[in-house]
Motif scaffolding. Structure first.
Motif, mmCIF file in Angstrom:
data_model
loop_
_atom_site.group_PDB
_atom_site.id
_atom_site.type_symbol
_atom_site.label_atom_id
_atom_site.label_comp_id
_atom_site.label_asym_id
_atom_site.label_seq_id
_atom_site.Cartn_x
_atom_site.Cartn_y
_atom_site.Cartn_z
ATOM 1 N N VAL A 1 69.792 13.974 74.789
ATOM 2 C CA VAL A 1 71.256 14.095 74.854
ATOM 3 C C VAL A 1 71.663 15.542 75.095
ATOM 4 O O VAL A 1 72.495 15.838 75.977
ATOM 5 C CB VAL A 1 71.893 13.575 73.547
ATOM 6 C CG1 VAL A 1 73.412 13.763 73.573
ATOM 7 C CG2 VAL A 1 71.542 12.108 73.328
ATOM 8 N N PHE A 2 71.087 16.443 74.314
ATOM 9 C CA PHE A 2 71.433 17.861 74.463
ATOM 10 C C PHE A 2 71.084 18.373 75.863
ATOM 11 O O PHE A 2 71.812 19.206 76.421
ATOM 12 C CB PHE A 2 70.696 18.695 73.406
ATOM 13 C CG PHE A 2 71.272 18.598 72.029
ATOM 14 C CD1 PHE A 2 72.624 18.773 71.802
ATOM 15 C CD2 PHE A 2 70.452 18.341 70.939
ATOM 16 C CE1 PHE A 2 73.159 18.698 70.522
ATOM 17 C CE2 PHE A 2 70.975 18.262 69.658
ATOM 18 C CZ PHE A 2 72.327 18.439 69.447
ATOM 19 N N PHE A 3 69.982 17.906 76.423
ATOM 20 C CA PHE A 3 69.585 18.358 77.756
ATOM 21 C C PHE A 3 70.621 17.954 78.798
ATOM 22 O O PHE A 3 70.973 18.751 79.680
ATOM 23 C CB PHE A 3 68.218 17.785 78.118
ATOM 24 C CG PHE A 3 67.782 18.097 79.524
ATOM 25 C CD1 PHE A 3 67.475 19.386 79.908
ATOM 26 C CD2 PHE A 3 67.687 17.079 80.475
ATOM 27 C CE1 PHE A 3 67.083 19.679 81.207
ATOM 28 C CE2 PHE A 3 67.292 17.356 81.769
ATOM 29 C CZ PHE A 3 66.990 18.661 82.138
ATOM 30 N N CYS A 4 71.126 16.750 78.701
ATOM 31 C CA CYS A 4 72.143 16.288 79.651
ATOM 32 C C CYS A 4 73.410 17.139 79.551
ATOM 33 O O CYS A 4 73.997 17.528 80.569
ATOM 34 C CB CYS A 4 72.471 14.817 79.395
ATOM 35 S SG CYS A 4 71.110 13.680 79.780
ATOM 36 N N VAL A 5 73.806 17.434 78.322
ATOM 37 C CA VAL A 5 74.992 18.285 78.130
ATOM 38 C C VAL A 5 74.740 19.681 78.697
ATOM 39 O O VAL A 5 75.607 20.270 79.353
ATOM 40 C CB VAL A 5 75.353 18.370 76.636
ATOM 41 C CG1 VAL A 5 76.511 19.352 76.415
ATOM 42 C CG2 VAL A 5 75.704 16.997 76.086
ATOM 43 N N ALA A 6 73.539 20.218 78.454
ATOM 44 C CA ALA A 6 73.194 21.555 78.945
ATOM 45 C C ALA A 6 73.247 21.612 80.467
ATOM 46 O O ALA A 6 73.699 22.614 81.044
ATOM 47 C CB ALA A 6 71.811 21.948 78.445
ATOM 48 N N SER B 1 52.820 26.116 79.984
ATOM 49 C CA SER B 1 52.727 24.768 79.435
ATOM 50 C C SER B 1 53.992 24.361 78.681
ATOM 51 O O SER B 1 54.334 23.176 78.621
ATOM 52 C CB SER B 1 51.505 24.654 78.506
ATOM 53 O OG SER B 1 51.601 25.572 77.441
ATOM 54 N N VAL B 2 54.709 25.333 78.109
ATOM 55 C CA VAL B 2 55.933 25.028 77.361
ATOM 56 C C VAL B 2 56.993 24.437 78.287
ATOM 57 O O VAL B 2 57.771 23.560 77.886
ATOM 58 C CB VAL B 2 56.461 26.295 76.663
ATOM 59 C CG1 VAL B 2 57.811 26.031 75.981
ATOM 60 C CG2 VAL B 2 55.449 26.794 75.642
ATOM 61 N N PHE B 3 57.010 24.874 79.538
ATOM 62 C CA PHE B 3 58.028 24.413 80.482
ATOM 63 C C PHE B 3 57.803 22.955 80.898
ATOM 64 O O PHE B 3 58.671 22.345 81.507
ATOM 65 C CB PHE B 3 58.046 25.311 81.716
ATOM 66 C CG PHE B 3 58.553 26.698 81.433
ATOM 67 C CD1 PHE B 3 59.884 27.027 81.646
ATOM 68 C CD2 PHE B 3 57.711 27.682 80.942
ATOM 69 C CE1 PHE B 3 60.364 28.299 81.385
ATOM 70 C CE2 PHE B 3 58.171 28.962 80.666
ATOM 71 C CZ PHE B 3 59.501 29.271 80.885
ATOM 72 N N ARG B 4 56.642 22.405 80.583
ATOM 73 C CA ARG B 4 56.360 21.010 80.920
ATOM 74 C C ARG B 4 56.848 20.052 79.843
ATOM 75 O O ARG B 4 56.828 18.826 80.045
ATOM 76 C CB ARG B 4 54.858 20.813 81.136
ATOM 77 C CG ARG B 4 54.255 21.686 82.231
ATOM 78 C CD ARG B 4 52.837 21.247 82.569
ATOM 79 N NE ARG B 4 52.200 22.167 83.494
ATOM 80 C CZ ARG B 4 51.252 23.030 83.169
ATOM 81 N NH1 ARG B 4 50.814 23.079 81.910
ATOM 82 N NH2 ARG B 4 50.710 23.840 84.059
ATOM 83 N N LEU B 5 57.274 20.585 78.700
ATOM 84 C CA LEU B 5 57.759 19.726 77.631
ATOM 85 C C LEU B 5 59.040 19.029 78.065
ATOM 86 O O LEU B 5 59.958 19.677 78.580
ATOM 87 C CB LEU B 5 58.030 20.553 76.368
ATOM 88 C CG LEU B 5 56.822 21.184 75.685
ATOM 89 C CD1 LEU B 5 57.284 22.087 74.547
ATOM 90 C CD2 LEU B 5 55.876 20.109 75.159
ATOM 91 N N PRO B 6 59.134 17.722 77.873
ATOM 92 C CA PRO B 6 60.363 17.016 78.255
ATOM 93 C C PRO B 6 61.590 17.596 77.564
ATOM 94 O O PRO B 6 61.544 17.927 76.375
ATOM 95 C CB PRO B 6 60.095 15.571 77.799
ATOM 96 C CG PRO B 6 58.611 15.460 77.770
ATOM 97 C CD PRO B 6 58.108 16.809 77.342
ATOM 98 N N PHE B 7 62.648 17.745 78.319
ATOM 99 C CA PHE B 7 63.962 18.158 77.851
ATOM 100 C C PHE B 7 63.986 19.625 77.403
ATOM 101 O O PHE B 7 64.720 20.418 77.991
ATOM 102 C CB PHE B 7 64.473 17.239 76.729
ATOM 103 C CG PHE B 7 64.425 15.790 77.099
ATOM 104 C CD1 PHE B 7 65.059 15.331 78.245
ATOM 105 C CD2 PHE B 7 63.713 14.879 76.329
ATOM 106 C CE1 PHE B 7 65.007 13.985 78.609
ATOM 107 C CE2 PHE B 7 63.650 13.542 76.675
ATOM 108 C CZ PHE B 7 64.291 13.099 77.818
ATOM 109 N N VAL B 8 63.240 20.001 76.387
ATOM 110 C CA VAL B 8 63.265 21.386 75.905
ATOM 111 C C VAL B 8 62.703 22.326 76.970
ATOM 112 O O VAL B 8 63.329 23.332 77.329
ATOM 113 C CB VAL B 8 62.473 21.524 74.589
ATOM 114 C CG1 VAL B 8 62.358 22.990 74.192
ATOM 115 C CG2 VAL B 8 63.135 20.724 73.477
ATOM 116 N N GLY B 9 61.524 22.020 77.486
ATOM 117 C CA GLY B 9 60.931 22.840 78.535
ATOM 118 C C GLY B 9 61.734 22.800 79.816
ATOM 119 O O GLY B 9 61.895 23.813 80.501
#
Length: 253
Positions: free
Chosen positions: A26-31, A111-119
């Motif tokens: 949800v937060f990713f969509c808002v971002a 590798s952190v950038f591959r994390l869904p939503f947060v990355g």
């Protein structure tokens, strides 16, 4: 710790991680919406950074056993940029450091950038900088990108140890961040983190009980002070400053 308490901690940790995964979508969509709307007039991505700070803070607020105290935030000037450097104790450090409520770009392993939503948010909305450890070309590209951003009045945040501490003691600081500060004439902003390793130890996904964590903004090191210092000497000096405050936290705990 008793066996039953360990089981409860593991169950609670699993529920908390599930909560992070669900809410991050949800937060990713808002971002993404915020970044699209603000891109034309927000080159420093201040709105995206502040929203990410709120996003990260939610996960601290919903954990009753945790408290985060930020000391010295008033020392930061939103009109300026800095080379931020901090000790690194835990995977929680990024969440906790967002409580500074200051816009900056992270340097983080790829590798952190591959994390869904947060990355994905780090790459698409925050504009954070990827680094492949041990890869000379990646290091060279990272340094060039950081230099360009610093010259545009954008702050960069480094963990100069390069990895999390095993026991809370600070390792050797690598000179890359300090070389960039010298090349661009940007002040260094040291930050001391205390006790995040007690809330989430290295190589663990099991969150621990009551923990008082601290983020302390130390005195800025102006360019005029280190203009003639080598990056290595500057790294050692900054490490000593941060280590003194971290040691003080351990003694008062």
């Amino acid at each position: 710790m008793s066996y039953s308490k360990k089981v409860i901690n593991r169950i609670f940790s699993a529920v908390f991680i599930a909560f992070i995964c669900i809410t991050s979508a949800v937060f990713f969509c808002v971002a993404c919406v915020l970044r699209i709307c603000t891109a034309p007039f927000d080159p420093r991505r201040i709105v995206s950074n502040v929203f990410s700070a709120f996003w990260a803070s939610v996960y601290i607020w919903v954990m009753p056993p945790w408290s985060v105290k930020v000391v010295g935030r008033q020392k930061l000037d939103m009109r300026k940029n800095y080379v931020f450097v901090s000790n690194h104790q835990s995977q929680l450090d990024i969440l906790v450091l967002y409580r500074l409520l200051f816009p900056y770009r992270w340097v983080s392993k790829i590798s952190v950038f591959r994390l869904p939503f947060v990355g994905w948010n780090m790459a698409l909305n925050n504009g954070d900088i990827k680094l492949k450890r041990g890869d000379k070309e990646s290091i060279k590209a990272m340094m060039a990108e950081c230099e360009a951003l610093l010259r545009k009045n954008i702050s960069i945040f480094f963990f100069p140890e390069g990895t999390r501490s095993k026991d809370g003691r600070i390792g050797r600081f690598k000179p890359g961040a300090f070389l960039l500060a010298k090349k661009t004439g940007v002040d260094i902003q040291p930050i001391a983190i205390c006790n995040t390793n007690k809330a989430l130890p290295k190589h663990s996904l099991t969150f621990q009980g009551n923990t008082k964590m601290t983020v302390k903004v130390l005195d800025t090191i102006p360019f005029s002070r280190f203009r003639d210092m080598t990056p290595e000497k500057l790294a050692d000096m900054t490490r000593t400053v941060i280590a003194g405050h971290v040691a003080g936290c351990r003694e008062s705990a």
